[in-house]
Write a protein that holds these residues in place. Structure first.
Motif, PDB file in Angstrom:
ATOM      1  N   THR A 111       1.772  -3.795  -4.377  1.00 49.70           N
ATOM      2  CA  THR A 111       0.906  -2.892  -3.619  1.00 49.70           C
ATOM      3  C   THR A 111       1.550  -1.522  -3.406  1.00 49.70           C
ATOM      4  OG1 THR A 111      -0.074  -4.781  -2.463  1.00 49.70           O
ATOM      5  CG2 THR A 111      -0.363  -2.609  -1.452  1.00 49.70           C
ATOM      6  N   ALA A 112       2.833  -1.521  -3.076  1.00 50.79           N
ATOM      7  CA  ALA A 112       3.508  -0.258  -2.759  1.00 50.79           C
ATOM      8  C   ALA A 112       4.198   0.371  -3.969  1.00 50.79           C
ATOM      9  CB  ALA A 112       4.533  -0.493  -1.655  1.00 50.79           C
ATOM     10  N   TYR A 113       3.982  -0.179  -5.160  1.00 47.82           N
ATOM     11  CA  TYR A 113       4.750   0.251  -6.335  1.00 47.82           C
ATOM     12  C   TYR A 113       4.600   1.750  -6.610  1.00 47.82           C
ATOM     13  CZ  TYR A 113       5.866   0.952 -11.275  1.00 47.82           C
ATOM     14  OH  TYR A 113       6.359   1.444 -12.454  1.00 47.82           O
ATOM     15  N   LEU A 114       3.396   2.241  -6.835  1.00 50.21           N
ATOM     16  CA  LEU A 114       3.227   3.642  -7.220  1.00 50.21           C
ATOM     17  C   LEU A 114       3.625   4.599  -6.105  1.00 50.21           C
ATOM     18  CD1 LEU A 114      -0.089   3.562  -9.292  1.00 50.21           C
ATOM     19  CD2 LEU A 114       2.219   4.080 -10.124  1.00 50.21           C
ATOM     20  N   ASP A 115       3.302   4.260  -4.875  1.00 46.29           N
ATOM     21  CA  ASP A 115       3.707   5.127  -3.764  1.00 46.29           C
ATOM     22  C   ASP A 115       5.228   5.236  -3.693  1.00 46.29           C
ATOM     23  OD1 ASP A 115       1.388   6.165  -2.624  1.00 46.29           O
ATOM     24  OD2 ASP A 115       0.993   4.355  -1.473  1.00 46.29           O
ATOM     25  N   THR A 116       5.928   4.120  -3.961  1.00 51.34           N
ATOM     26  CA  THR A 116       7.391   4.139  -3.920  1.00 51.34           C
ATOM     27  C   THR A 116       7.949   4.915  -5.107  1.00 51.34           C
ATOM     28  OG1 THR A 116       7.329   1.960  -2.881  1.00 51.34           O
ATOM     29  CG2 THR A 116       9.451   2.712  -3.706  1.00 51.34           C
ATOM     30  N   VAL A 117       7.371   4.729  -6.291  1.00 54.08           N
ATOM     31  CA  VAL A 117       7.816   5.468  -7.477  1.00 54.08           C
ATOM     32  C   VAL A 117       7.752   6.970  -7.221  1.00 54.08           C
ATOM     33  CG1 VAL A 117       7.164   6.088  -9.842  1.00 54.08           C
ATOM     34  CG2 VAL A 117       7.269   3.682  -9.166  1.00 54.08           C
ATOM     35  N   TYR A 118       6.691   7.414  -6.550  1.00 54.10           N
ATOM     36  CA  TYR A 118       6.517   8.850  -6.318  1.00 54.10           C
ATOM     37  C   TYR A 118       6.940   9.287  -4.922  1.00 54.10           C
ATOM     38  CZ  TYR A 118       4.510   9.300 -10.880  1.00 54.10           C
ATOM     39  OH  TYR A 118       4.350   9.313 -12.249  1.00 54.10           O
ATOM     40  N   SER A 119       7.860   8.536  -4.342  1.00 57.94           N
ATOM     41  CA  SER A 119       8.523   8.975  -3.115  1.00 57.94           C
ATOM     42  C   SER A 119       9.815   9.683  -3.505  1.00 57.94           C
ATOM     43  CB  SER A 119       8.831   7.786  -2.209  1.00 57.94           C
ATOM     44  OG  SER A 119       9.786   6.925  -2.819  1.00 57.94           O
ATOM     45  N   ASP A 120      10.377  10.402  -2.577  1.00 61.87           N
ATOM     46  CA  ASP A 120      11.634  11.116  -2.846  1.00 61.87           C
ATOM     47  C   ASP A 120      12.793  10.161  -2.589  1.00 61.87           C
ATOM     48  OD1 ASP A 120      13.420  13.113  -3.469  1.00 61.87           O
ATOM     49  OD2 ASP A 120      13.305  14.078  -1.502  1.00 61.87           O
ATOM     50  N   ALA A 121      12.874   9.119  -3.421  1.00 58.81           N
ATOM     51  CA  ALA A 121      13.871   8.071  -3.217  1.00 58.81           C
ATOM     52  C   ALA A 121      14.584   7.752  -4.518  1.00 58.81           C
ATOM     53  CB  ALA A 121      13.210   6.809  -2.673  1.00 58.81           C
ATOM     54  N   SER A 122      15.849   7.348  -4.391  1.00 61.63           N
ATOM     55  CA  SER A 122      16.610   6.845  -5.528  1.00 61.63           C
ATOM     56  C   SER A 122      16.237   5.386  -5.737  1.00 61.63           C
ATOM     57  CB  SER A 122      18.113   6.974  -5.255  1.00 61.63           C
ATOM     58  OG  SER A 122      18.867   6.387  -6.286  1.00 61.63           O
TER      59      SER A 122
END
Length: 378
Positions: free
Chosen positions: A63-74
């Motif tokens: 569910t959170a995959y794309l939002d996490t991919v496009y977060s400013d996170a390593s």
């Protein structure tokens, strides 16, 4: 992907790009276009990231995959058998900061050290064109996977499996070298791989440095205001940490010589870590609280067995216990550099610079090459 999903990823890329622009780390039209165009999700189908609740695994379809991919996170994408992270897709903020330091010229030829997932190589290809990009990684599994993902995304840089700290002149010399891994020192082999006037962007310790070459095989430049620490390059033994952290309980009990010091700065502050990393690129640092409640800062040099334990008495006074070959005192080596920083008004990393000579010598300086300087150990 469905049309809806494509619209979703387009919007997410635009959102992340807008965030990086608003933060001031993404500025030039070429890099704004690259971040808006390259699909990060193609390069990170599964990863882990550290959260307040611990390490969490995420994969395509979650569910959170794309939002996490496009977060400013390593995003950690590979670990070894001991669980140590060995590859990642770096934090976009840091990627943008380093990429913006490269030449703003469409014809720039660039050598990337550390292919990893291939996402940074894709950004380079989008900005400069695939024929101008060469990327090296020591891990054949990473280069193989990156090649497939880059091809699927429409990019075809030259990919090499090998030690990025050594010479790779098949397409060189290059206008620029960018390292997406941490290094203790700038490898001497790189100096011949960059044209006069070329650029080297690299992570040394906690610093991001932008160096420029001259016709005398010398590179020189400043550190960026942003600080970051990448995974250490896996390569020749001369460019790795060369050891593992020793038993902390034993280091807390160890005895040696003793001295007391007056401190002018917080030895765990970001700039103290920056300066410590410049002087000691191959040490392990950690902070503990002793049974008596005192905070203890330990520096260990695994390769030689040297160690130094600083026990805080108050905010300005500390006791140092230390031992090592020749009575080496690691904290004693660091404190003069930290004291000079405090006396200079606690400047940020951007006021420091680095000169690397043709014979591999490294000199750290403050405000300019003619200012106060420190020869760094090899």
């Amino acid at each position: 992907m469905t049309v809806t999903a494509e619209h979703s990823t387009h919007d997410l890329r635009r959102r992340l790009t807008g965030h990086l622009v608003a933060e001031g780390v993404l500025r030039s039209p070429g890099w704004i276009r690259a971040f808006s165009t390259v699909p990060r999700e193609r390069f990170v189908p599964a990863f882990t990231l550290r959260t307040a609740d611990g390490v969490r695994g995420v994969r395509e379809g979650d569910t959170a995959y794309l939002d996490t991919v496009y977060s400013d996170a390593s995003l950690i994408t590979q670990r070894d058998t001991s669980g140590t992270a060995t590859s990642s897709s770096s934090q976009p903020r840091v990627m943008a900061t380093m990429l913006e330091a490269l030449p703003d010229d469409d014809s720039t030829s660039v050598l990337e050290i550390g292919t990893g997932t291939g996402y940074n190589a894709a950004l380079l290809c989008e900005r400069y064109g695939s024929p101008n990009v060469t990327s090296v990684d020591i891990d054949p599994d990473l280069t193989a996977a990156a090649r497939q993902r880059l091809h699927a995304a429409g990019y075809a840089p030259t990919l090499i499996t090998g030690d990025g700290t050594a010479a790779h002149a098949s397409d060189g010399p290059y206008n620029a070298v960018i390292a997406t891994c941490g290094l203790p020192r700038i490898p001497q082999d790189w100096l011949a791989q960059v044209v006069p006037g070329g650029t080297i962007v690299a992570n040394l310790g906690y610093g991001l440095t932008v160096l420029h070459t001259d016709e005398h095989d010398t590179v020189q430049g400043h550190f960026l205001p942003e600080m970051a620490a990448f995974m250490t390059a896996r390569g020749s033994s001369s460019h790795t940490n060369g050891g593992h952290q020793g038993d902390m309980a034993a280091l807390m009990r160890a005895t040696g010589s003793i001295t007391t010091v007056h401190l002018q700065c917080d030895v765990t502050a970001p700039m103290s870590r920056f300066l410590g990393g410049m002087l000691h690129p191959d040490t392990v640092d950690f902070t503990l609280t002793g049974e008596d409640g005192h905070v203890v800062h330990i520096v260990q040099h695994p390769a030689s067995g040297a160690w130094a334990r600083m026990t805080m008495h108050d905010t300005e006074g500390a006791r140092i216990d230390y031992d090592g070959p020749g009575g080496r005192n690691l904290w004693g080596e660091r404190l003069p550099l930290m004291t000079a920083w405090a006396e200079a008004g606690r400047p940020g990393p951007e006021r420091y610079g680095l000169t690397v000579s043709g014979d591999g010598g490294h000199t750290l300086w403050l405000d300019g090459p003619g200012g106060r300087s420190w020869e760094l150990p090899a």
